[in-house]
Design a protein around this motif. Sequence first.
Motif, PDB file in Angstrom:
ATOM      1  N   HIS A  29     -49.847  -6.099 -31.029  1.00  0.00           N
ATOM      2  CA  HIS A  29     -49.318  -4.804 -31.440  1.00  0.00           C
ATOM      3  C   HIS A  29     -49.004  -3.950 -30.209  1.00  0.00           C
ATOM      4  O   HIS A  29     -47.966  -3.274 -30.171  1.00  0.00           O
ATOM      5  N   SER A  30     -49.881  -3.994 -29.213  1.00  0.00           N
ATOM      6  CA  SER A  30     -49.637  -3.192 -28.006  1.00  0.00           C
ATOM      7  C   SER A  30     -48.386  -3.672 -27.270  1.00  0.00           C
ATOM      8  O   SER A  30     -47.632  -2.858 -26.733  1.00  0.00           O
ATOM      9  N   GLN A  31     -48.132  -4.974 -27.266  1.00  0.00           N
ATOM     10  CA  GLN A  31     -46.901  -5.479 -26.649  1.00  0.00           C
ATOM     11  C   GLN A  31     -45.679  -4.985 -27.413  1.00  0.00           C
ATOM     12  O   GLN A  31     -44.668  -4.611 -26.809  1.00  0.00           O
ATOM     13  N   ALA A  32     -45.770  -4.957 -28.730  1.00  0.00           N
ATOM     14  CA  ALA A  32     -44.660  -4.449 -29.543  1.00  0.00           C
ATOM     15  C   ALA A  32     -44.423  -2.960 -29.263  1.00  0.00           C
ATOM     16  O   ALA A  32     -43.276  -2.515 -29.148  1.00  0.00           O
ATOM     17  N   LEU A  33     -45.491  -2.185 -29.124  1.00  0.00           N
ATOM     18  CA  LEU A  33     -45.352  -0.761 -28.802  1.00  0.00           C
ATOM     19  C   LEU A  33     -44.668  -0.574 -27.450  1.00  0.00           C
ATOM     20  O   LEU A  33     -43.790   0.287 -27.297  1.00  0.00           O
ATOM     21  N   GLU A  34     -45.061  -1.387 -26.474  1.00  0.00           N
ATOM     22  CA  GLU A  34     -44.453  -1.299 -25.136  1.00  0.00           C
ATOM     23  C   GLU A  34     -42.964  -1.646 -25.197  1.00  0.00           C
ATOM     24  O   GLU A  34     -42.141  -0.993 -24.542  1.00  0.00           O
ATOM     25  N   LEU A  35     -42.599  -2.657 -25.982  1.00  0.00           N
ATOM     26  CA  LEU A  35     -41.186  -3.027 -26.123  1.00  0.00           C
ATOM     27  C   LEU A  35     -40.377  -1.915 -26.783  1.00  0.00           C
ATOM     28  O   LEU A  35     -39.265  -1.596 -26.348  1.00  0.00           O
ATOM     29  N   VAL A  36     -40.931  -1.311 -27.810  1.00  0.00           N
ATOM     30  CA  VAL A  36     -40.249  -0.203 -28.481  1.00  0.00           C
ATOM     31  C   VAL A  36     -40.069   0.960 -27.506  1.00  0.00           C
ATOM     32  O   VAL A  36     -39.006   1.596 -27.465  1.00  0.00           O
ATOM     33  N   ALA A  37     -41.073   1.219 -26.704  1.00  0.00           N
ATOM     34  CA  ALA A  37     -40.968   2.298 -25.711  1.00  0.00           C
ATOM     35  C   ALA A  37     -39.817   2.031 -24.748  1.00  0.00           C
ATOM     36  O   ALA A  37     -38.982   2.910 -24.498  1.00  0.00           O
ATOM     37  N   ARG A  38     -39.752   0.821 -24.210  1.00  0.00           N
ATOM     38  CA  ARG A  38     -38.691   0.481 -23.258  1.00  0.00           C
ATOM     39  C   ARG A  38     -37.318   0.513 -23.913  1.00  0.00           C
ATOM     40  O   ARG A  38     -36.344   0.936 -23.302  1.00  0.00           O
ATOM     41  N   GLN A  39     -37.242   0.076 -25.165  1.00  0.00           N
ATOM     42  CA  GLN A  39     -35.964   0.117 -25.891  1.00  0.00           C
ATOM     43  C   GLN A  39     -35.466   1.556 -26.059  1.00  0.00           C
ATOM     44  O   GLN A  39     -34.274   1.782 -26.220  1.00  0.00           O
ATOM     45  N   ASN A  40     -36.384   2.490 -26.026  1.00  0.00           N
ATOM     46  CA  ASN A  40     -36.033   3.896 -26.221  1.00  0.00           C
ATOM     47  C   ASN A  40     -36.064   4.698 -24.925  1.00  0.00           C
ATOM     48  O   ASN A  40     -36.189   5.920 -24.937  1.00  0.00           O
ATOM     49  N   GLY A  41     -35.976   3.985 -23.802  1.00  0.00           N
ATOM     50  CA  GLY A  41     -35.819   4.649 -22.519  1.00  0.00           C
ATOM     51  C   GLY A  41     -37.073   5.188 -21.872  1.00  0.00           C
ATOM     52  O   GLY A  41     -36.998   5.937 -20.897  1.00  0.00           O
ATOM     53  N   ALA A  42     -38.232   4.808 -22.380  1.00  0.00           N
ATOM     54  CA  ALA A  42     -39.487   5.275 -21.792  1.00  0.00           C
ATOM     55  C   ALA A  42     -40.080   4.184 -20.903  1.00  0.00           C
ATOM     56  O   ALA A  42     -39.865   2.994 -21.129  1.00  0.00           O
ATOM     57  N   ARG A  43     -40.815   4.607 -19.910  1.00  0.00           N
ATOM     58  CA  ARG A  43     -41.456   3.675 -18.980  1.00  0.00           C
ATOM     59  C   ARG A  43     -42.497   2.814 -19.688  1.00  0.00           C
ATOM     60  O   ARG A  43     -42.625   1.629 -19.432  1.00  0.00           O
ATOM     61  N   ASP A  44     -43.249   3.435 -20.604  1.00  0.00           N
ATOM     62  CA  ASP A  44     -44.300   2.723 -21.335  1.00  0.00           C
ATOM     63  C   ASP A  44     -44.605   3.464 -22.638  1.00  0.00           C
ATOM     64  O   ASP A  44     -44.023   4.519 -22.912  1.00  0.00           O
ATOM     65  N   TRP A  45     -45.517   2.902 -23.429  1.00  0.00           N
ATOM     66  CA  TRP A  45     -45.848   3.498 -24.720  1.00  0.00           C
ATOM     67  C   TRP A  45     -46.420   4.895 -24.571  1.00  0.00           C
ATOM     68  O   TRP A  45     -46.078   5.804 -25.327  1.00  0.00           O
ATOM     69  N   ASN A  46     -47.295   5.109 -23.608  1.00  0.00           N
ATOM     70  CA  ASN A  46     -47.899   6.438 -23.440  1.00  0.00           C
ATOM     71  C   ASN A  46     -46.837   7.500 -23.170  1.00  0.00           C
ATOM     72  O   ASN A  46     -46.925   8.619 -23.668  1.00  0.00           O
ATOM     73  N   THR A  47     -45.839   7.143 -22.384  1.00  0.00           N
ATOM     74  CA  THR A  47     -44.751   8.082 -22.088  1.00  0.00           C
ATOM     75  C   THR A  47     -43.955   8.403 -23.342  1.00  0.00           C
ATOM     76  O   THR A  47     -43.660   9.560 -23.632  1.00  0.00           O
ATOM     77  N   LEU A  48     -43.602   7.369 -24.105  1.00  0.00           N
ATOM     78  CA  LEU A  48     -42.866   7.591 -25.349  1.00  0.00           C
ATOM     79  C   LEU A  48     -43.689   8.418 -26.329  1.00  0.00           C
ATOM     80  O   LEU A  48     -43.178   9.343 -26.960  1.00  0.00           O
ATOM     81  N   GLN A  49     -44.954   8.093 -26.442  1.00  0.00           N
ATOM     82  CA  GLN A  49     -45.837   8.817 -27.354  1.00  0.00           C
ATOM     83  C   GLN A  49     -45.888  10.300 -26.982  1.00  0.00           C
ATOM     84  O   GLN A  49     -45.809  11.168 -27.852  1.00  0.00           O
TER      85      GLN A  49
END
Length: 141
Positions: A29-49
């Motif tokens: 799940h954490s890998q999926a969150l990281e991929l979604v973050a990158r797909q949306n222009g964020a460096r990582d999940w924490n940044t997107l969040q």
Amino acid sequence: MSLKSLHTAKAQARALREGLATQGTAISHSQALELVARQNGARDWNTLQARLAKAEPTPLQIDAEVRGQYLGQDFTGRIVGLTRVGRHFQVSLQLNAPVDVVQFESFSSLRHHIRGTIGADGKSPQKTSNGAPHLVITLPS
């Protein structure tokens, strides 16, 4: 950024994970969150969040008149400070009339200004010994 909420981002990560699993590629799940973050222009999940949390609207505003209860005492007042902290809000309230936060007849402690943390429901996650939230703000409709 095309995403509008944390809920949508998490749902997108879940769908990505499930879609890859049906094709034989298992990811966490954490890998999926990281991929979604990158797909949306964020460096990582924490940044997107953090970006999404900032963008989510709140019914609370500085200078808004509110009412509620603090340690079981009714109050009315005005929001003088407001900060989003993840899913919660740190609020600072200037009360119209002081509230007594002590329940003993022989002693009192009046508060004109209170600070607390509340969730999206207007209730603090911290509870008194009887299970009631420390702070409850009746959110504007």
